[in-house]
Design a protein around this motif. Structure first.
Motif: not given
Length: 59
Positions: A13-23, A31-36
């Motif tokens: 859950q911590t990893m998921r929240e960190r990835v969301r913050a990075i995103r 947008s899903n048109a952005n590969p990253r």
């Protein structure tokens, strides 16, 4: 749920929240048109699936 499994879920859950913050911080356009953005969204989705699987007690 065992303490080990609870700990694993909390870590995921911590990893998921960190990835969301990075995103949020590093993806324009959001947008899903952005590969990253798409790649990080897939990470969030897969972490969620792993969390749900552990919580459900599956192997």
């Amino acid at each position: 749920m065992s303490n080990d499994k609870q700990h694993a879920v909390a870590e995921l859950q911590t990893m998921r929240e960190r990835v969301r913050a990075i995103r949020t911080d590093f993806c324009e356009p959001k947008s899903n048109a952005n590969p990253r953005y798409l790649a990080l969204s897939n990470v969030v989705s897969n972490l969620t699936k792993a969390i749900e699987d552990l919580e459900a007690g599956a192997r």
